[in-house]
Design a protein around this motif. Structure first.
Motif, PDB file in Angstrom:
ATOM      1  N   HIS A 197      -6.378  -9.462   8.206  1.00 24.22           N
ATOM      2  CA  HIS A 197      -7.092  -8.176   8.270  1.00 24.22           C
ATOM      3  C   HIS A 197      -6.474  -7.254   7.201  1.00 24.22           C
ATOM      4  O   HIS A 197      -5.221  -6.978   7.334  1.00 24.22           O
ATOM      5  N   GLN A 198      -7.131  -6.453   6.627  1.00 21.16           N
ATOM      6  CA  GLN A 198      -6.431  -5.310   5.863  1.00 21.16           C
ATOM      7  C   GLN A 198      -7.073  -3.799   6.430  1.00 21.16           C
ATOM      8  O   GLN A 198      -8.107  -3.632   6.917  1.00 21.16           O
ATOM      9  N   VAL A 199      -6.055  -3.027   6.652  1.00 24.86           N
ATOM     10  CA  VAL A 199      -6.193  -1.562   6.937  1.00 24.86           C
ATOM     11  C   VAL A 199      -6.396  -0.895   5.611  1.00 24.86           C
ATOM     12  O   VAL A 199      -5.357  -1.010   5.051  1.00 24.86           O
ATOM     13  N   GLU A 200      -7.315  -0.253   5.271  1.00 26.61           N
ATOM     14  CA  GLU A 200      -7.587   0.328   3.990  1.00 26.61           C
ATOM     15  C   GLU A 200      -7.873   1.717   4.253  1.00 26.61           C
ATOM     16  O   GLU A 200      -8.845   2.038   4.892  1.00 26.61           O
ATOM     17  N   GLY A 201      -7.509   2.636   3.280  1.00 23.84           N
ATOM     18  CA  GLY A 201      -7.929   3.826   3.220  1.00 23.84           C
ATOM     19  C   GLY A 201      -8.106   4.332   1.963  1.00 23.84           C
ATOM     20  O   GLY A 201      -7.267   4.272   0.942  1.00 23.84           O
TER      21      GLY A 201
ATOM     22  N   TYR B 193       2.361  -2.958  -9.531  1.00 21.77           N
ATOM     23  CA  TYR B 193       1.132  -3.102 -10.610  1.00 21.77           C
ATOM     24  C   TYR B 193       0.097  -3.540  -9.720  1.00 21.77           C
ATOM     25  O   TYR B 193      -0.096  -4.479  -8.892  1.00 21.77           O
ATOM     26  N   ASN B 194      -1.050  -2.838  -9.751  1.00 13.38           N
ATOM     27  CA  ASN B 194      -2.333  -3.153  -9.272  1.00 13.38           C
ATOM     28  C   ASN B 194      -3.263  -3.022 -10.559  1.00 13.38           C
ATOM     29  O   ASN B 194      -3.218  -1.785 -11.112  1.00 13.38           O
ATOM     30  N   PRO B 195      -4.349  -3.880 -10.701  1.00 13.24           N
ATOM     31  CA  PRO B 195      -5.301  -3.672 -11.829  1.00 13.24           C
ATOM     32  C   PRO B 195      -6.154  -2.448 -11.543  1.00 13.24           C
ATOM     33  O   PRO B 195      -6.430  -1.901 -12.492  1.00 13.24           O
TER      34      PRO B 195
ATOM     35  N   ALA C 155      -7.332   8.261  -4.377  1.00 14.60           N
ATOM     36  CA  ALA C 155      -6.078   7.734  -3.693  1.00 14.60           C
ATOM     37  C   ALA C 155      -6.509   6.494  -2.818  1.00 14.60           C
ATOM     38  O   ALA C 155      -7.322   6.864  -2.119  1.00 14.60           O
ATOM     39  N   GLY C 156      -5.767   5.379  -2.973  1.00 18.02           N
ATOM     40  CA  GLY C 156      -5.994   4.474  -1.881  1.00 18.02           C
ATOM     41  C   GLY C 156      -4.763   3.751  -1.530  1.00 18.02           C
ATOM     42  O   GLY C 156      -3.842   3.887  -2.003  1.00 18.02           O
ATOM     43  N   TRP C 157      -4.873   3.004  -0.412  1.00 20.47           N
ATOM     44  CA  TRP C 157      -3.768   2.287   0.181  1.00 20.47           C
ATOM     45  C   TRP C 157      -4.149   1.231   1.227  1.00 20.47           C
ATOM     46  O   TRP C 157      -5.278   1.375   1.535  1.00 20.47           O
ATOM     47  N   GLY C 158      -3.495   0.223   1.407  1.00 18.30           N
ATOM     48  CA  GLY C 158      -3.770  -0.648   2.159  1.00 18.30           C
ATOM     49  C   GLY C 158      -2.590  -1.427   2.807  1.00 18.30           C
ATOM     50  O   GLY C 158      -1.581  -1.398   2.196  1.00 18.30           O
TER      51      GLY C 158
END
Ligand code: PHE
Length: 504
Positions: free
Chosen positions: A367-371, A405-407, A451-454
């Motif tokens: 499971h990913q927690v993503e915002g 690094y993230n694409p 902005a995003g994070w996981g």
């Protein structure tokens, strides 16, 4: 004795008399089990058929020895009767042999009463016959639980033949709904009763709110769901909307291409991603594919792109989504259609799939927690300070960020926190500012920053519930009693530190 019998006995007695003043004085009720009588009374009084009062009285009752004497006679009388009439009597040794332990008491009392005397080593009668007053008193006391003879009672007490006892009894009267017949009460209102109109004449059993009820056997939340709920509450508290994340199969287009992941990227290999066999491809792609194609091939907003021939066929391949960022992309595309622009905060907590070597801490699904946060003029500083606030709600402070690094993000930051137990910085999440190469094709205005994070849901859950093998948490090896018995979770400040093993 059956409850029905007691019930009809109570009702018929009440019918004949004006009431039962004391069940202890009634030869029938006296012999019954108090609790059983009380249960019958409770049920009758709940229907107003009778009214009753519970009476408690301290009374005298026979001890075990007292009962034995009431049955067989007092020791002294038995010793006396053993001695034959006449001057010769009987040798003391005979009496001792016959009566054993009680011989001494019997003799003693008989001497004191002047019933017998000693003649050498023999015992001889002084009177012809005696009356067993002790036995008589005991028998009366057994019947009435009282004695009018104070001296006799004192004697019985001192000889430990009687003891005080609590006597429970009932005073019973007719109730307003008194009747000789106990109507059977209905317990459930049924469809048939409603249809036939029978419900109008039926008497329904009163609901017993004190009944314990049957313990429920099912309905336990899995630990992952408990921790998920805690994260949800943190997001809601911070004004986030939940994204619809129930699309587990998605196109490569949404999972990779819109996120500016080039079609040659290793994450798009069979070894890393599960591709769907049947159907292998999705239907028509959205109308902005040209923009995505352009971003990949030659870039947008000053970028030069990846400079390869973008393939629509590759983008149409269906996959089990590898991250929930696929949903974030879709939501940002929808947001771009809202005019004028409005800032948005979205989150999701759901399953993602990766073709990984399965071991104690990795499964092919997790499971990913993503915002994500979208607003104009947002900076990396906002993302960092937002992370500080978000993790502080779980008691995690003192974050550090490491370029990564993230694409689809630039800059990208891995989030670290100090782990007291391991004495090192541990990674707790991944984040970044989404690239214009992703956002512009999705339709967002060039001045909108996102902005995003996981982070994974499994990691904090395993730490919180002390599970060190992921297979004990997910899959066929899960112990169901663990699911039933484990406590609910609170990601409050203290809990958060425990979950992530971090101290301030
Ligand atoms: N999708 C990233 C992952 O799988 C998490 C992430 C989301 C990173 C959003 C940056 C922005 O790890």
């Amino acid at each position: 004795v059956k409850a029905e019998e007691i019930q009809s006995k109570i009702l018929s007695s009440l019918d004949k008399t004006n009431g039962i003043p004391n069940t202890a004085k009634d030869s029938y009720f006296k012999s019954l089990d108090i609790e059983q009588v009380e249960n019958v009374l409770k049920s009758l009084s709940s229907r107003n058929m009778v009214a009753y009062k519970r009476l408690e009285e301290e009374v005298w009752d026979l001890t075990k020895e007292g009962q034995e004497i009431a049955e067989n006679g007092s020791h002294e009388v038995r010793v006396f009767n053993f001695i034959p009439t006449g001057e010769e009597g009987i040798p003391l040794a005979e009496v001792q042999k016959n009566f054993g332990k009680i011989a001494a008491i019997g003799q003693g009392k008989a001497f004191k009463n002047k019933w017998i005397k000693k003649n050498g080593s023999n015992l001889v009668r002084l009177v012809d016959s005696v009356e067993d007053q002790v036995q008589k008193s005991l028998i009366i006391l057994q019947e009435t639980h009282a004695s009018s003879d104070k001296a006799a009672l004192k004697e019985l007490k001192s000889r430990k033949l009687v003891e005080p006892k609590k006597l429970v009894s009932f005073q019973i009267e007719k109730g307003p709904e008194f009747s000789l017949e106990v109507k059977k009460q209905a317990t459930d209102l049924t469809l048939e009763m409603l249809q036939s109109g029978e419900w109008k004449s039926l008497e329904f059993k009163k609901y017993n709110f004190d009944a314990e009820g049957i313990p429920t056997a099912g309905g336990h939340l899995h630990p992952l769901l408990k921790v998920r709920e805690e994260f949800r509450q943190i997001f809601f508290e911070m004004g986030f909307e939940e994204m619809p994340s129930n699309c587990f199969v998605d196109s490569s287009f949404w999972n990779f291409d819109t996120l500016y992941v080039p079609q040659q990227h290793p994450a798009r290999d069979l070894q890393d991603t599960f591709f769907i066999k049947d159907p292998a491809t999705c239907g028509p792609l959205p109308d902005f594919i040209d923009k995505v194609k352009q971003a990949h091939e030659s870039g947008v907003d000053g970028s030069i792109g990846y400079r390869y021939d973008w393939s629509e066929a590759e983008a149409k391949k269906l996959v089990l989504r590898t991250h929930t960022t696929a949903v974030s992309g879709l939501m940002l595309n929808r947001l771009s259609k809202v005019k004028p622009f409005r800032p948005a905060k979205y989150f999701s907590i759901d399953r993602v799939y990766r073709n990984e070597a399965v071991d104690a801490t990795h499964l092919a699904e997790f499971h990913q927690v993503e915002g994500v946060i979208a607003d104009k003029n947002m900076t990396l500083g906002h993302l960092i300070s937002f992370m500080d606030i978000f993790f502080k709600k779980m008691g995690i402070t003192n974050l550090r960020f490491k370029p990564a690094y993230n694409p689809y993000t630039e800059p990208s930051l891995e989030i670290f926190s100090w782990h007291e137990g391991f004495q090192k910085w541990v990674e707790i999440g991944n984040s970044g500012m989404f690239r214009p190469e992703m956002l512009i094709p999705l339709g967002l205005d060039p001045d909108v920053r996102v902005a995003g994070w996981g982070l994974s849901l499994e990691r904090p859950t395993m730490i919180k519930y002390g599970i060190d093998n992921i297979r004990a948490l997910v899959g066929h090896k899960v112990d169901l009693s663990m699911i039933k018995s484990n406590p609910s979770c609170r990601l409050d400040k203290k809990m958060g530190r425990e979950v992530f093993g971090i101290q301030e």
